[in-house]
Design an enzyme around this catalytic site. Structure first.
Site, PDB file in Angstrom:
ATOM      1  N   SER A 110       0.851  -1.178   0.000  1.00 23.32           N
ATOM      2  CA  SER A 110       0.000   0.000   0.000  1.00 23.32           C
ATOM      3  C   SER A 110       0.897   1.242   0.000  1.00 23.32           C
ATOM      4  O   SER A 110       1.751   1.375  -0.873  1.00 23.32           O
ATOM      5  CB  SER A 110      -0.958  -0.054   1.195  1.00 23.32           C
ATOM      6  OG  SER A 110      -1.987   0.885   1.073  1.00 23.32           O
ATOM      7  N   ASP A 266      -8.850  -5.971  -4.755  1.00 23.67           N
ATOM      8  CA  ASP A 266      -8.377  -4.860  -3.934  1.00 23.67           C
ATOM      9  C   ASP A 266      -9.208  -3.624  -4.277  1.00 23.67           C
ATOM     10  O   ASP A 266      -9.127  -3.098  -5.389  1.00 23.67           O
ATOM     11  CB  ASP A 266      -6.893  -4.607  -4.210  1.00 23.67           C
ATOM     12  CG  ASP A 266      -6.268  -3.607  -3.255  1.00 23.67           C
ATOM     13  OD1 ASP A 266      -7.000  -2.765  -2.706  1.00 23.67           O
ATOM     14  OD2 ASP A 266      -5.032  -3.652  -3.075  1.00 23.67           O
ATOM     15  N   HIS A 294      -7.169  -6.103  -0.322  1.00 17.75           N
ATOM     16  CA  HIS A 294      -6.025  -5.215  -0.114  1.00 17.75           C
ATOM     17  C   HIS A 294      -5.083  -5.661   1.001  1.00 17.75           C
ATOM     18  O   HIS A 294      -3.872  -5.461   0.910  1.00 17.75           O
ATOM     19  CB  HIS A 294      -6.546  -3.807   0.201  1.00 17.75           C
ATOM     20  CG  HIS A 294      -5.483  -2.781   0.371  1.00 17.75           C
ATOM     21  ND1 HIS A 294      -4.650  -2.383  -0.663  1.00 17.75           N
ATOM     22  CD2 HIS A 294      -5.098  -2.054   1.462  1.00 17.75           C
ATOM     23  CE1 HIS A 294      -3.816  -1.459  -0.227  1.00 17.75           C
ATOM     24  NE2 HIS A 294      -4.059  -1.245   1.060  1.00 17.75           N
TER      25      HIS A 294
END
Length: 313
Positions: A110, A266, A294
């Protein structure tokens, strides 16, 4: 399917003073003589947790984790002063030098993937490999997809809770509306906005909802740092020269081996991000996990990440 390595206790931890204001918590786990890796947490602002130590074989890796400026156990908490992408890139180098490490693997998901790319493109000679998950590059459409309109259509229930703290007249630009509240002089206003912002991401990060994971995002200490720092970076475009800077400068990492792991479902950081990165960095392998969202801690993402780290030792 691979799972996380067993729990591991740091063999060393400390505080690194990176300027007159910021003091960063760091720790080292695993084998002091093993292959070095630095773990970059997400957010920005989330801080590290104990499970993040467990993607690497502790018998073979020297595992370094640290809380970025204002996050986790670093101080001052939730502070936005001198808190930019390039301050963090410089901090990673200061930590590497302080620990006497010549080169290391960089691991992040991320926002951690954003920072890993920024670091590797700035210091390719210090980067042995990149292991990235849930690619995020702070392009305007990515922010608008998640914080303005897009993911809202998939999670309308969580979305209504997210926007409830913002009056309808301000909802045309939610990132800016949250920024005004997250930087308010009023503590209650800051906290309400922080919890709403944080819970939105918590509710959308897993393919199968994890109520404990979602609830953790409401913790005031976590939410304030997570929301304030994330939002600060987003209103400033990640402090990049241009929004596609990480793609533009991909040639700087052209010869660095890498693995990109991205969940097919995601919602926070759409798969398009990983696809775009892989096209300009073909040396990296792209692993699309077909039954994951995610979070790094979904079973298929764990499997792919552990397989990736194992492949480099």
């Amino acid at each position: 399917m691979r799972t996380l390595y067993p729990e591991v206790t740091p063999f060393e931890h400390g505080i690194l003073c990176v300027d007159d204001n910021h003091r960063l918590y760091y720790e080292q786990c695993g084998n002091p003589h093993g292959k070095p890796v630095v773990i970059l947490h997400g957010g920005p602002g989330s801080g590290c947790n104990d499970k993040m130590r467990r993607f690497h074989d502790p018998d073979k890796y020297r595992i370094v984790l640290f809380d970025q400026r204002g996050a986790g156990r670093s101080t001052p908490h939730a502070n936005l002063t001198n808190n930019t992408t390039w301050d963090l890139v410089a901090d990673i180098e200061k930590l590497r030098v302080a620990l006497g490490i010549t080169r290391w693997q960089v691991f992040g998901g991320s926002w951690g993937s954003t920072l890993a790319l920024a670091y590797a493109q700035t210091h390719p000679e210090q980067t042995t490999e990149l292991v990235l998950r849930g690619i995020f590059m702070l392009r305007r459409w990515e922010l608008e997809w998640f914080y303005q309109e897009g993911a809202s259509h998939l999670f309308p229930d969580a979305w209504d809770r997210y926007i409830a703290v913002i009056p309808p007249v301000e909802r045309h630009d939610l990132i800016s509306a949250f920024h005004r509240r997250l930087t308010s002089e009023d503590e209650a206003t800051r906290l309400a906005a922080a919890q709403a912002w944080s819970l939105w991401e918590g509710a959308t990060s897993c393919l199968y909802m994890d109520q404990d994971f979602i609830a953790s995002h409401e913790n005031p200490h976590f939410a304030l740092a997570f929301a304030r720092i994330e939002n600060h970076y987003f209103v400033n475009g990640g402090f990049f020269e241009v929004e596609n800077q990480l793609l533009r400068d991909a040639q700087r990492i052209a010869n660095i081996p890498g693995v990109i792991v991205h969940g097919r479902y995601d919602v926070v950081c759409p798969l398009q991000n990983a696809w775009d990165l892989h096209k300009v960095w073909p040396k990296a392998s792209l692993k699309i996990t077909p039954g994951a969202g995610h979070s790094a801690f979904e079973p298929q993402n764990i499997d792919a990440l552990v397989c990736a780290t194992d492949s480099f030792v």
